[in-house]
Design a protein around this motif. Structure first.
Motif, PDB file in Angstrom:
ATOM      1  N   ALA B 436       7.477  10.115  -1.325  1.00 42.96           N
ATOM      2  CA  ALA B 436       7.627   9.232  -0.167  1.00 42.96           C
ATOM      3  C   ALA B 436       9.054   9.264   0.370  1.00 42.96           C
ATOM      4  CB  ALA B 436       7.223   7.803  -0.535  1.00 42.96           C
ATOM      5  N   ILE B 437      10.031   9.379  -0.556  1.00 41.18           N
ATOM      6  CA  ILE B 437      11.424   9.452  -0.114  1.00 41.18           C
ATOM      7  C   ILE B 437      11.650  10.723   0.710  1.00 41.18           C
ATOM      8  CG2 ILE B 437      13.771   9.949  -0.959  1.00 41.18           C
ATOM      9  CD1 ILE B 437      13.217   7.050  -1.115  1.00 41.18           C
ATOM     10  N   PHE B 440      10.200  10.149   3.970  1.00 40.12           N
ATOM     11  CA  PHE B 440      11.039   9.225   4.744  1.00 40.12           C
ATOM     12  C   PHE B 440      12.158   9.978   5.458  1.00 40.12           C
ATOM     13  CE2 PHE B 440      15.095   6.861   4.621  1.00 40.12           C
ATOM     14  CZ  PHE B 440      14.806   5.837   5.500  1.00 40.12           C
ATOM     15  N   TYR B 441      12.847  10.857   4.720  1.00 36.42           N
ATOM     16  CA  TYR B 441      13.945  11.594   5.336  1.00 36.42           C
ATOM     17  C   TYR B 441      13.444  12.563   6.397  1.00 36.42           C
ATOM     18  CZ  TYR B 441      17.605   9.770   2.370  1.00 36.42           C
ATOM     19  OH  TYR B 441      18.511   8.940   1.777  1.00 36.42           O
ATOM     20  N   GLU B 443      10.797  12.223   8.255  1.00 40.52           N
ATOM     21  CA  GLU B 443      10.447  11.459   9.446  1.00 40.52           C
ATOM     22  C   GLU B 443      11.691  11.318  10.316  1.00 40.52           C
ATOM     23  OE1 GLU B 443       8.672   7.535   8.399  1.00 40.52           O
ATOM     24  OE2 GLU B 443       7.067   8.881   7.759  1.00 40.52           O
ATOM     25  N   VAL B 530       3.754   3.448  -4.483  1.00 44.28           N
ATOM     26  CA  VAL B 530       4.258   3.367  -3.114  1.00 44.28           C
ATOM     27  C   VAL B 530       3.249   3.932  -2.121  1.00 44.28           C
ATOM     28  CG1 VAL B 530       6.015   4.228  -1.519  1.00 44.28           C
ATOM     29  CG2 VAL B 530       6.681   3.443  -3.798  1.00 44.28           C
ATOM     30  N   LYS B 532       0.218   4.223  -0.413  1.00 46.10           N
ATOM     31  CA  LYS B 532      -0.877   3.262  -0.326  1.00 46.10           C
ATOM     32  C   LYS B 532      -2.256   3.876  -0.527  1.00 46.10           C
ATOM     33  CE  LYS B 532       1.216  -0.281   2.491  1.00 46.10           C
ATOM     34  NZ  LYS B 532       1.144  -1.018   3.738  1.00 46.10           N
ATOM     35  N   PRO B 555      -3.998 -11.791   3.204  1.00 41.29           N
ATOM     36  CA  PRO B 555      -4.069 -11.936   4.659  1.00 41.29           C
ATOM     37  C   PRO B 555      -5.423 -11.531   5.245  1.00 41.29           C
ATOM     38  CG  PRO B 555      -2.733 -10.046   4.072  1.00 41.29           C
ATOM     39  CD  PRO B 555      -3.060 -10.747   2.794  1.00 41.29           C
ATOM     40  N   ILE B 575      -6.089  -4.268   2.267  1.00 44.94           N
ATOM     41  CA  ILE B 575      -5.196  -3.396   3.031  1.00 44.94           C
ATOM     42  C   ILE B 575      -3.957  -3.023   2.209  1.00 44.94           C
ATOM     43  CG2 ILE B 575      -5.929  -4.131   5.331  1.00 44.94           C
ATOM     44  CD1 ILE B 575      -3.415  -5.990   5.250  1.00 44.94           C
ATOM     45  N   CYS B 577      -1.514  -4.713   0.750  1.00 43.13           N
ATOM     46  CA  CYS B 577      -0.237  -5.276   1.184  1.00 43.13           C
ATOM     47  C   CYS B 577       0.606  -5.734   0.002  1.00 43.13           C
ATOM     48  CB  CYS B 577      -0.460  -6.446   2.125  1.00 43.13           C
ATOM     49  SG  CYS B 577      -1.100  -7.891   1.286  1.00 43.13           S
ATOM     50  N   GLU B 582       2.322 -10.341  -5.988  1.00 43.56           N
ATOM     51  CA  GLU B 582       3.531 -11.149  -6.046  1.00 43.56           C
ATOM     52  C   GLU B 582       3.196 -12.603  -6.354  1.00 43.56           C
ATOM     53  OE1 GLU B 582       5.822 -10.384  -2.434  1.00 43.56           O
ATOM     54  OE2 GLU B 582       5.714  -8.257  -2.963  1.00 43.56           O
ATOM     55  N   LYS B 583       2.015 -13.038  -5.942  1.00 48.28           N
ATOM     56  CA  LYS B 583       1.663 -14.445  -6.098  1.00 48.28           C
ATOM     57  C   LYS B 583       1.090 -14.774  -7.477  1.00 48.28           C
ATOM     58  CE  LYS B 583       3.214 -16.446  -2.646  1.00 48.28           C
ATOM     59  NZ  LYS B 583       3.857 -15.786  -1.759  1.00 48.28           N
TER      60      LYS B 583
END
Ligand SMILES: Cc1cc2nc3c(=O)[nH]c(=O)nc-3n(C[C@H](O)[C@H](O)[C@H](O)COP(=O)(O)O)c2cc1C
Ligand code: SF4
Ligand code: SF4
Ligand code: SF4
Ligand code: FES
Ligand code: FES
Lengths: 159, 592
Positions: B436-437, B440-441, B443, B530, B532, B555, B575, B577, B582-583
Motif C-alpha cells: 500500500a505504501i 501511495f507513492y 499515486e 490495510v 480493505k 455506520p 464497508i 471502516c 475501535e469500540k
C-alpha cells in the motif's frame, strides 16, 4: 471558449491586476495567483480576460491553470476542507479521516456540497506533521484527528 | 530573561500565538514587561510535544503548553523562580521530569548547524540574527575574500547539495562563475515538494536571514546581482517572514546597492510556486519562474550554462544555503571534520510516522538509523515493532531492520536502494502495508508527472494499476516480474529526475518485503490489515459479551445481535471502516 459575461467591475479588477504586473506574459503565474486570491477561482471567462491583457493565447493561460494544482476552475465551498495526505499523515490514518468526511458530507474529493457550504480536497504536507493526521478548514488547522472527531468538527460549521 | 515561544507551523496550529499574547499580558500585570521579553521563534523541532515554551537563560523547556498555562508560567517561574513541573518533559524511560532540553533524548545526539538559529532567535528581528553572528560571513567575504577564495572555501568544506541530488556545492559555484555573461542569477529552491517533509519551510520560518545572507555570498562568488527565491504558495508564514527579512536587510544596507560599502550590488525577489511537485526539478523550476508550465527540459544545457532568461543560473536548496554562512565564519576545516568521508556536515530530517517523537531533527552524517529511531525518535509508538523507514520520499526507498546499524550518508543510502532525498524520514511499524505504501507513492507520481515523456506518463500509470490489482487480491506472480521490468525501463528512459526515480518505492519494497507481496498475491492476505479488499471483520463468538457498542457505532448497520448475546457482522454490508474494532472493549473483533 465561453462568452465573456463578467461584470464590468470584475473585468476592470482583472485589468488592474495585469497592469500592476506590467502586462508581461512572464508574470502570468503571479497574475493568476492574485486573481484567484481576489475571486476564489479562475473560470474560463476570467482566463480569457487575462490572456487578452497579457497578449497571449487563451490556450497558454489555460495550460498554466490546469498544470498547477493550486489553481482551480471551480468555486470552493464556503468552508473549504483540505485533508492532508502527506506521508506522515497517511501513515497515521489520514485515509480513514478522509473517508469519514466523504461519508458525512456525501461528496467526493474535489466536490462541493449542494448547499455550497463545504468542499473537500486533499493536499500534501502542511508542515504540521507532528499533529498528524491534519485537516485544514479554511485557515484553521485541526490536528490528531480521528474519524470519530469528524462529525463534531463539521458541527462547528453547520449551525 | 527571555521567553521563547515556538511560532512554527505545528505549534502555531496549537495556538502558540495566543500563548505568547497571554504571556505578554501576564508580564504586564506584574509590571515585568520591560525586564522579560517574549519572543516568537521558529520551530524547535520537537513538534510532537508542542506547543513549546523555552525559558532562557536557564534553558527550561516546557512542552504541550496551553494558553491557559501562561499565567502560571509567569507567576511561578518568572516571579518566584520555581519551575512548573507539570509542563516539563517526562522521560519515557525513567518517568523523571527533564527541565533542560540538553538532557532530553530527543536533543542529545542532535547537532544543529543549518538549524542553529531556529528556536533561538526572533526571525523577524535582524538585530537578533546579527547578534548571533549573522552577516559576519557576508562581511568577511566582501571585505577579506576574493570570489575565488569563497568558492575554494566551500569546495574544501565538502558541502553537498541538500535538495536531493547531493552535488558538490563548491563545484557548482565554480562552474557558474566560469560561465561569463552580462547577467547571472542565483536561485534558491524552496519548492519543497516531498510530501511529509518540512525542513526548508522551518529554516525559512525560523531563520530567513541565513538564506538571504548565503544567497548574497553566492552572488558575490559567481558574479550575479539578482537572486530569486522560488517558494511554494502553500507556505504563507515562510513567505511573510522572508518579505519582512528582505525589507530589514535593505534597511541595514545588507541588500541592494553597494552592500557594506564594498561596491557589490545584490537584490532578492520572490517567485511563487503553484502546487506542482515537478517544479522542484531545476529546469522545470526555471520555466515556472519564467511564467510557463513547469515542464523539465533535457540537460545539458545545465542551468549553470543557460538557465533563467537563458543566463547562467546557480540553483541551490534552502538547507544547502543555511550551511554557507557558518562555513565561512568557522572555516571549511571545522565543517569537513563533521560527518563521513564523502558526506560532510549534518542533515536535517523531518522525522514522522509511527514514532514517539515526531519532529524536525538535525544529525551529523554517519549517525545510524538505530540512533535516530530509538534514541532521538524515542522508539516506535505504542511499543510496536519497527518495520521500515522510508527516506527520499516518492523518489526513495525503504530501509529495514537490516539497515539499522548502517551509517546514514549519501552513498550508503544509495547502496541500500534508497536515497537521501530532501530529508523526509517516515517510520513505519507493523500496521503499515508495504504494498500500500508503494501504491501511495505511485499515486503521487502519477498525479505529479508532467506528462512530457511517455515512460513516466504511461509507465507509472501501469505500475499503479498493477499495484492496485495486487492490493485488490487479483494479482499474479507474473505481475511481480512486470513491476520489476517496467520499473527498470521507466528509470532508464525518463527525461527528468521524477521519472528516473519514481519506480524506486516499488522496486525497493519488492526487494525488501517480497514475502508481503507474495502473501497479497497467493494467500490474498494483507498482514497489516490495510488493504480493505483483503480483509474481513469477524466477531469472536466466545469473546463477545454482547455490549452492543459495535452495533451502535457501525455506520452501515452491518452488525446484529441481541443485548448480552454474541453479535455478528454481515460481511455483505460491512464497508470495512474499522469503527467497530475501535469500540469493542473486549477485543472480540478481529480482522482476518
Ligand atoms: C522531481 C524533482 C523534484 C525536486 N524537488 C526539489 C525540491 O523540492 N527542493 C529542492 O531543493 N530540490 C529539489 N530537486 C532537486 C533540484 O533539481 C536541484 O538539484 C536542487 O535544487 C539543487 O540544489 P542543491 O544542489 O543545493 O541540492 C528536485 C528534483 C527532482 C528531479
Ligand atoms: S520524467 Fe515525468 S515528470 Fe519528468 S519530464 Fe518526463 S513526464 Fe515529465
Ligand atoms: S468495519 Fe465498519 S462497517 Fe464493518 S462491521 Fe465494523 S463498523 Fe460496521
Ligand atoms: S463491542 Fe465487542 S463485546 Fe460488545 S457486542 Fe460488539 S463485539 Fe461484542
Ligand atoms: S504530512 Fe500532513 S502535515 Fe505533514
Ligand atoms: S512547530 Fe513548534 S516545535 Fe516544531
Amino acid at each position: 471558449m465561453a462568452k465573456v459575461k463578467l461584470a464590468e467591475s470584475k473585468i476592470n479588477k482583472i485589468k488592474e491586476i495585469c497592469t500592476s504586473f506590467g502586462n508581461k506574459p512572464g508574470e502570468a503565474i503571479n497574475v493568476l495567483h492574485k486573481v484567484q486570491g481576489e475571486f476564489g477561482y479562475l473560470p474560463a471567462e476570467v482566463q480569457e480576460v487575462i490572456a487578452q491583457e497579457l497578449n497571449v493565447s487563451v490556450a497558454q493561460i489555460y495550460g498554466i491553470v490546469t498544470f498547477y494544482s493550486f489553481f482551480t476552475m471551480t468555486p470552493k465551498g464556503e468552508f473549504p476542507i483540505s485533508v492532508c495526505m502527506g506521508t506522515a499523515c497517511y501513515v497515521r490514518g489520514a485515509e480513514k479521516v478522509l473517508d469519514e468526511f466523504k461519508r458525512e458530507l456525501k461528496i467526493g474529493v474535489g466536490e462541493t456540497t449542494p448547499d455550497g457550504k463545504f468542499s473537500l480536497n486533499c493536499l500534501r504536507c502542511v508542515g504540521a506533521c507532528g499533529l498528524a493526521p491534519v485537516v485544514l478548514i479554511g485557515e484553521k488547522v485541526y490536528g490528531r484527528l480521528t474519524p470519530d472527531g469528524v462529525k463534531d468538527i463539521l458541527n462547528e460549521y453547520r449551525s | 530573561m527571555h521567553l521563547l515561544v515556538c511560532g512554527g507551523t505545528g505549534c502555531n496550529a496549537s495556538r502558540s500565538q495566543e500563548i505568547a499574547a497571554n504571556l505578554k499580558s501576564s508580564l504586564k500585570d506584574n509590571g515585568l514587561e520591560n525586564e522579560v521579553q517574549v519572543i516568537l521563534t521558529g520551530c524547535f523541532g520537537f513538534c510532537e510535544k508542542g506547543p513549546i515554551v523555552k525559558i532562557m537563560p536557564d534553558n527550561t523547556f516546557y512542552t504541550e503548553v496551553k494558553p491557559e498555562d501562561a499565567t502560571e508560567i509567569i507567576m511561578e517561574h518568572v516571579v518566584k523562580g520555581r519551575k512548573v513541573t507539570r509542563l516539563l518533559y517526562t522521560d519515557p524511560e525513567n518517568k523523571q521530569h527533564v527541565a533542560d532540553s540538553k538532557h532530553m533524548g530527543f536533543y542529545k545526539k542532535q547537532m544543529r548547524i543549518a538549524l542553529r538559529n531556529c528556536g533561538y532567535i526572533d526571525p523577524q528581528n535582524i538585530e537578533e540574527y546579527i547578534g548571533a553572528d549573522g552577516y559576519a560571513a557576508l562581511a568577511k567575504c566582501l571585505g577579506e575574500m576574493t570570489p575565488e577564495q569563497v568558492i575554494n572555501e566551500i569546495k574544501l568544506s565538502g558541502l553537498r547539495g541538500r535538495g536531493g541530488g547531493g552535488f558538490p556545492t563548491g563545484l557548482k559555484w565554480e562552474i557558474a562563475s566560469k560561465n561569463h555573461a552580462d547577467q547571472k542569477y542565483v536561485v534558491c529552491n524552496a519548492d519543497e515538494g516531498d510530501p511529509g517533509a518540512f525542513m526548508d519551510r522551518s529554516i525559512l520560518e525560523g531563520d530567513p536571514h541565513s538564506v538571504l545572507e548565503a544567497m548574497t555570498i553566492n552572488g558575490y562568488a559567481i558574479g550575479a546581482t539578482i537572486g530569486v527565491i522560488y517558494i511554494r504558495a502553500e507556505y504563507p508564514l515562510a513567505i511573510n517572514r522572508l518579505l519582512v527579512a528582505i525589507d530589514q536587510a535593505h534597511e541595514y544596507g545588507l541588500l541592494g546597492k553597494d552592500i557594506l560599502g564594498s561596491g557589490f550590488n545584490f537584490d532578492i525577489e520572490l517567485r511563487y510556486g503553484a502546487g506542482a511537485f515537478v517544479c522542484g526539478e531545476e529546469t522545470a523550476l526555471i520555466h515556472s519562474m519564467e511564467g510557463l508550465r513547469g515542464e523539465p527540459t533535457f540537460k545539458p544545457p545545465f542551468p549553470a550554462q543557460s538557465g533563467y532568461n537563458k543566463k547562467p543560473t546557480n540553483v541551490n536548496n534552502v538547507e544547502t544555503y543555511a550551511n554557507i554562512p557558518i562555513i565561512i565564519t568557522k572555516g571549511a576545516d571545522w565543517f569537513n571534520k563533521i560527518g563521513t568521508e564523502k558526506s560532510k556536515g549534518t542533515k536535517v530530517f523531518a522525522l514522522a510516522g509511527q514514532i514517539n517523537n515526531v519532529g524536525l531533527i538535525e544529525v551529523p552524517m554517519g549517525i545510524t538509523l538505530r540512533e535516530v529511531v530509538y534514541e532521538i525518535g524515542g522508539g516506535i509508538k505504542g511499543g510496536k515493532e519497527f518495520k521500515a523507514v522510508q527516506t527520499g520520499g516518492p523518489s526513495g526507498g525503504c530501509l529495514t531492520t537490516k539497515h539499522l546499524d548502517t551509517p546514514i550518508d549519501y552513498d550508503n543510502l544509495l547502496a541500500s536502494g534508497s536515497m537521501m532525498g530532501s530529508g523526509g524520514m517516515v517510520v513505519m511499524d507493523e500496521t503499515s502495508c508495504m504494498v500500500a505504501i508503494a501504491k501511495f507513492y505511485l499515486e503521487f507520481t502519477v498525479e505529479e508527472s508532467c506528462g512530457k515523456c511517455s515512460p513516466c506518463r504511461i509507465g507509472n500509470k501501469r505500475l499503479h494499476e498493477i499495484l492496485e490489482k495486487i492490493t485488490k487480491g487479483n494479482g499474479t506472480m507474473e505481475d511481480l516480474d512486470n513491476l520489476r521490468n517496467l520499473g527498470r525501463v521507466i528509470k532508464d528512459a525518463s527525461l527528468c529526475g521524477l521519472g528516473q526515480t519514481s519506480p524506486n518505492p516499488v522496486l525497493s519494497t519488492i526487494e525488501n518485503f517480497y514475502d508481503e507481496y507474495v502473501e497479497h498475491i497467493k494467500d490474498k492476505k494483507c498482514r497489516a490489515g490495510v488493504c480493505k479488499s483483503l480483509m474481513q471483520y469477524v466477531i469472536d463468538q466466545e469473546q463477545c459479551v454482547g455490549c452492543t457498542a459495535c452495533a451502535r457505532n457501525c455506520p452501515v448497520n452491518a452488525i446484529s445481535g441481541e443485548k448480552k448475546m454474541p453479535h455478528f457482522i454481515n460481511t455483505e454490508l460491512c464497508i470495512k471502516c474499522g469503527a467497530c474494532i475501535e469500540k469493542c472493549k473486549f477485543n472480540a473483533i478481529s480482522i482476518c
